[in-house]
Design a protein around this motif. Structure first.
Motif, PDB file in Angstrom:
ATOM      1  N   SER A 125       0.845  -1.224   0.000  1.00 45.38           N
ATOM      2  CA  SER A 125       0.000   0.000   0.000  1.00 45.38           C
ATOM      3  C   SER A 125       0.864   1.251   0.000  1.00 45.38           C
ATOM      4  O   SER A 125       0.614   2.213  -0.751  1.00 45.38           O
ATOM      5  CB  SER A 125      -0.921  -0.015   1.237  1.00 45.38           C
ATOM      6  OG  SER A 125      -1.768  -1.125   1.210  1.00 45.38           O
ATOM      7  N   PRO A 143     -12.431   8.225  -0.441  1.00 48.09           N
ATOM      8  CA  PRO A 143     -12.209   7.398   0.771  1.00 48.09           C
ATOM      9  C   PRO A 143     -12.620   5.928   0.608  1.00 48.09           C
ATOM     10  O   PRO A 143     -11.923   5.030   1.034  1.00 48.09           O
ATOM     11  CB  PRO A 143     -13.070   8.099   1.820  1.00 48.09           C
ATOM     12  CG  PRO A 143     -13.218   9.492   1.315  1.00 48.09           C
ATOM     13  CD  PRO A 143     -13.227   9.420  -0.185  1.00 48.09           C
ATOM     14  N   TYR A 144     -13.807   5.719  -0.013  1.00 45.83           N
ATOM     15  CA  TYR A 144     -14.317   4.334  -0.115  1.00 45.83           C
ATOM     16  C   TYR A 144     -13.353   3.454  -0.894  1.00 45.83           C
ATOM     17  O   TYR A 144     -12.950   2.376  -0.443  1.00 45.83           O
ATOM     18  CB  TYR A 144     -15.679   4.363  -0.782  1.00 45.83           C
ATOM     19  CG  TYR A 144     -16.212   2.975  -1.080  1.00 45.83           C
ATOM     20  CD1 TYR A 144     -16.764   2.180  -0.066  1.00 45.83           C
ATOM     21  CD2 TYR A 144     -16.144   2.456  -2.392  1.00 45.83           C
ATOM     22  CE1 TYR A 144     -17.231   0.912  -0.349  1.00 45.83           C
ATOM     23  CE2 TYR A 144     -16.609   1.199  -2.673  1.00 45.83           C
ATOM     24  CZ  TYR A 144     -17.158   0.417  -1.643  1.00 45.83           C
ATOM     25  OH  TYR A 144     -17.614  -0.841  -1.913  1.00 45.83           O
ATOM     26  N   ILE A 147      -9.953   2.872   0.996  1.00 45.70           N
ATOM     27  CA  ILE A 147     -10.023   1.819   2.039  1.00 45.70           C
ATOM     28  C   ILE A 147     -10.105   0.447   1.377  1.00 45.70           C
ATOM     29  O   ILE A 147      -9.463  -0.518   1.803  1.00 45.70           O
ATOM     30  CB  ILE A 147     -11.235   2.084   2.961  1.00 45.70           C
ATOM     31  CG1 ILE A 147     -11.000   3.355   3.788  1.00 45.70           C
ATOM     32  CG2 ILE A 147     -11.450   0.895   3.893  1.00 45.70           C
ATOM     33  CD1 ILE A 147     -12.238   3.855   4.504  1.00 45.70           C
TER      34      ILE A 147
END
Length: 818
Positions: A125, A143-144, A147
């Motif tokens: 990541s 954001p979605y 994550i």
């Protein structure tokens, strides 16, 4: 001052997208293989594989990421900050190193799996988003999707590491296919993480893009170069892993083989020593230490020559020769023996196996097995095969071997003695087999003791027959002396069942080669000589002569003729009256068997009764006598009497037959004669075991049969049975009567027997009376019942009737008339 942010859009080169997926798949496969490699190594090699693995893995994931980024073509040119690009590469390589060191072990716990997976996911990541930061353009993230990309990275990392652990063992072909399938799934997950991250990105033209200080790259060209270099790098990684696997597989096989060999070597029950060409011991196992009793330290760097000092002296030279032959390349198998450190002998079965390398003998395996117990067992079996179980003496098999060797050796003259114990059958039948065995053991002990030190071979042939081979150093007189010693030692009394028993020995002697050139003839002639002794009263020895052979032939002939006589009409009975001396009245009669041979005429019972007893024909002969005597007496009773008993002799074999009582009852019922008119004559030898005899005699007496003791005074047994057994009559043997007129000892014995019988309320009959003088002496001693030639010899039935019964009937009729 507020900057206007203009959105930047772009397109994807699908060829590079596919390239990126291929890079991800190859990288995943590399990871799966590397973890297995790391887990099976240690030390410096493990560190090298860790670094190599981390670089390959990090480069693979980074390459996939960078190719994926370059596959995206934004609507405006974008430069890259190469320092940040390099930083992203370093981050993923470090993360890979840490993750591989955690999971690259033989056992993997859940905690280690999760921690390794999280570290790797963090590295991937971080690498992705640091790489994104290298782009000289403003980026914001949804954001979605951000994550989701992190979650995908975590799941992909944990799955990759778990699969790599799971597929490290098993069938090689199956593992390769499973790894390939897993690599396709993992590649999709890694690529999925990247493209999810890209979906989370929104590009803008802003401050960052206006200050473009990075390097502007030709995206398509650079993407293909990176992809090519990465694939080549990963290809080399896979190839090196493959080569390493091949070497490692060989190494593992060799290691496994060595472990198998060591296990076999160390745990073998046989002692093993490895020796080089310089005769130095270069290996040994625990079993060899146990076999010799020597401690492990003793064998280290020791010469095999030192071990030979423990070999028993008589085997030392032969064992050394065998060892030298095996060094020449020839396997040797032999038996030897060593002296254990504790001092006892250990018999060994040894195999010397040459060790060859490239066709050259480089050493030797000496494999030794303890066969001490096995050898003792074989010797025991050998001893049992050639020795009598009851007495421990050499048996018939050994005797035959010794005799055969003696004949084959052409050693000249030697003697064979055949010994038969007289009256053994009586002891065996009356006392039972247990006492019979004890008796034979005592006879054997005496013979062995007496002949100890003599140059003879003594053997038990079976039953009561023994043999002796006398060496050629003994002459005729000395052989006779040995026979006399044997007779004397056997004649001493034997204490059995609290009584003393006396036996004698009959010995036949044959001399090689004059009495037989082969074993069969020698033994046959010795037997012939022995039977001659028995015929002449037993208790002696006799040398074979040609005359004896003629007599034996006659005896064989007689035996054959007797069988025909019993089944034919050649046997008949004579009867000898028993007279009361006072008034010359007949008070009884004895039945005596006779044989009228078709060519030889009348044959004496003394000639054929012993043959009948030896061959077992005595049962048929005795049955005939008893049946005919009872029938005749019943006929005389029915013709008018007188009503007197008839005496019949019973042999020892008949007396001890199991169905004697039933047999006698059947004959009496068949003839109709009342039991008290039958008198059975038995001998002292049948009384040896009073417990057996008393049962039989009491049963006969209860049935009404009378018992007479024949040949009284000639036996060896105790007088105690006279008070224990139901005996009605004693018969004084003719041997005491013959010289009664001249011999005071005979007179004293006869007087004693008569007095004893009267005090025991027994009848007494003297047999063998031939003169008036003998009759008068017996009458003076108050013996009133007489049997002998003085009154009458044994007569046929019709002459007895004419001479005795008819006059008695006439007298009885006259007395009734008066």
């Amino acid at each position: 001052m507020e900057h206007h942010m203009e959105h930047v859009y772009g397109t994807y080169d699908m060829v590079l997208v596919i390239f990126s997926y291929i890079v991800a798949v190859v990288a995943s496969y590399t990871v799966l293989d590397l973890v297995g490699r790391i887990s099976t190594t240690g030390g410096l090699r493990r560190l090298i594989w860790l670094i190599f693995g981390a670089v390959a893995m990090g480069m693979g994931v980074w390459s996939m990421h960078f190719v994926g980024m370059l596959a995206f073509t934004p609507s405006v040119p974008v430069a890259y900050d190469l320092i940040i690009v390099a930083l992203s590469m370093v981050v993923v390589i470090v993360a890979s190193l840490i993750a591989l060191s955690i999971v690259g072990r033989t056992e993997l716990s859940l905690k280690q799996l999760l921690s390794g997976g999280l570290l790797l996911a963090s590295g991937i990541s971080a690498m992705h988003y640091i790489g994104m930061a290298a782009m000289q353009i403003d980026i914001t993230y949804k954001p979605y999707y951000f994550i989701l990309s992190i979650v995908i990275a975590i799941v992909a990392s944990i799955t990759a590491l778990w699969l790599s652990f799971y597929f490290r063992s098993g069938n090689l072909r199956d593992i390769m296919w499973k790894k390939a399938l897993s690599a396709l799934i993992m590649g999709a997950a890694v690529a999925g993480m990247h493209y999810t991250g890209m979906m989370a990105s929104e590009f803008h033209l802003g401050d960052k893009s206006s200050k473009m200080v990075g390097v502007l790259l030709d995206q398509k060209f650079l993407a293909y170069v990176i992809a090519a270099i990465t694939l080549i790098t990963l290809g080399f990684s896979l190839f090196s892993i493959y080569i390493s696997n091949r070497f490692s597989s060989k190494e593992s096989e060799m290691l496994a083989g060595e472990k198998w060999y060591r296990s076999l070597f160390e745990n073998n029950k046989d002692g093993i020593i490895t020796v080089n060409l310089q005769s130095q011991i270069i290996g040994f196992n625990q079993a060899m230490s146990k076999l010799t009793g020597l401690p492990n330290e003793w064998f280290h760097s020791q010469s095999i020559i030192e071990v030979t000092r423990f070999i028993v002296e008589e085997e030392r030279e032969r064992t050394r020769e065998m060892f030298l032959k095996s060094l020449g390349g020839e396997m040797q198998s032999y038996e030897t023996a060593i002296t254990h450190r504790n001092g006892h002998r250990v018999d060994l079965s040894v195999i010397n196996v040459p060790v060859e390398v490239n066709g050259q003998v480089v050493g030797n395996y000496i494999i030794a097995r303890d066969i001490t117990e096995e050898k003792i067992g074989k010797e025991k079996i050998q001893h049992q095969a050639f020795h009598d179980e009851l007495t421990g003496m050499p048996n018939r098999r050994m005797f035959n071997q010794v005799l055969a060797r003696k004949i084959e050796s052409k050693s000249g003259r030697f003697a064979v003695l055949v010994i038969d114990i007289d009256r053994f059958k009586i002891i065996n039948d009356s006392l039972g087999h247990t006492y019979g065995d004890l008796f034979l053991q005592e006879v054997s002990r005496r013979l062995v003791q007496k002949l100890a030190g003599s140059k003879v071979t003594l053997a038990r042939m079976g039953g009561d027959e023994f043999t002796v081979i006398c060496d050629g150093c003994y002459d005729h007189r000395e052989i006779a002396g040995i026979a006399e010693q044997i007779i004397k030692v056997i004649a001493s009394p034997y204490r059995l069942k609290d009584n003393d028993f006396f036996v004698t020995a009959s010995i036949g002697i044959a001399i090689h080669p004059e009495d037989g050139e082969d074993a069969v003839q020698l033994l046959k002639n010795a037997d012939t000589a022995m039977y001659e002794v028995k015929k002449n009263g037993k208790n002696g020895y006799h040398f074979y002569s040609s005359e004896l052979n003629e007599q034996l032939q006659q005896k064989i002939e007689l035996e054959s003729d007797l069988r025909r006589a019993i089944t034919g009409d050649q046997l008949f009975l004579h009867y000898q009256p028993q007279i009361r001396a006072g008034d010359s009245q007949m008070i009884g009669i004895e039945a005596l068997v006779r044989w009228k041979h078709p060519t030889k005429g009348i044959i004496s019972p003394a000639a054929f009764i012993p043959i009948a007893e030896e061959t077992g024909m005595i049962f048929e002969l005795g049955s005939y006598v008893l049946r005919e005597a009872c029938r005749q007496m019943k006929e005389w009773h029915e013709a008018g009497g007188p009503l007197i008993p008839i005496s019949v002799n019973l042999s020892s074999q008949q007396f001890h037959q199991p169905d004697l009582i039933v047999f006698i009852k059947n004959i009496l019922e068949e003839s109709g004669l009342e039991p008290h008119y039958l008198e059975l004559e038995i001998t002292e030898s049948m009384m040896m075991d009073a417990t057996v005899s008393s049962g039989i005699l009491n049963e006969l007496t209860d049935f009404g049969v009378r018992i007479s003791l024949d040949d009284f005074g000639t036996g060896y047994s105790s007088l105690s049975y006279l008070k224990l057994l139901p005996i009605h009559k004693l018969k004084i043997d003719r041997s005491f009567i013959r010289d009664i007129a001249e011999n005071t000892n005979d007179r004293a014995i006869v007087a004693t027997i008569i007095s004893m019988a009267q005090h025991l309320s027994m009848d007494v009959v003297a047999e063998g009376i031939e003169t008036k003088e003998q009759l008068d002496i017996l009458t003076d001693y108050d013996c009133k019942k007489i049997q002998g030639y003085y009154y009458s010899k044994p007569l046929p039935a019709d002459e007895v009737e004419d001479s005795f019964f008819i006059p008695l009937r006439a007298l009885s009729t006259s007395n009734k008339a008066d």
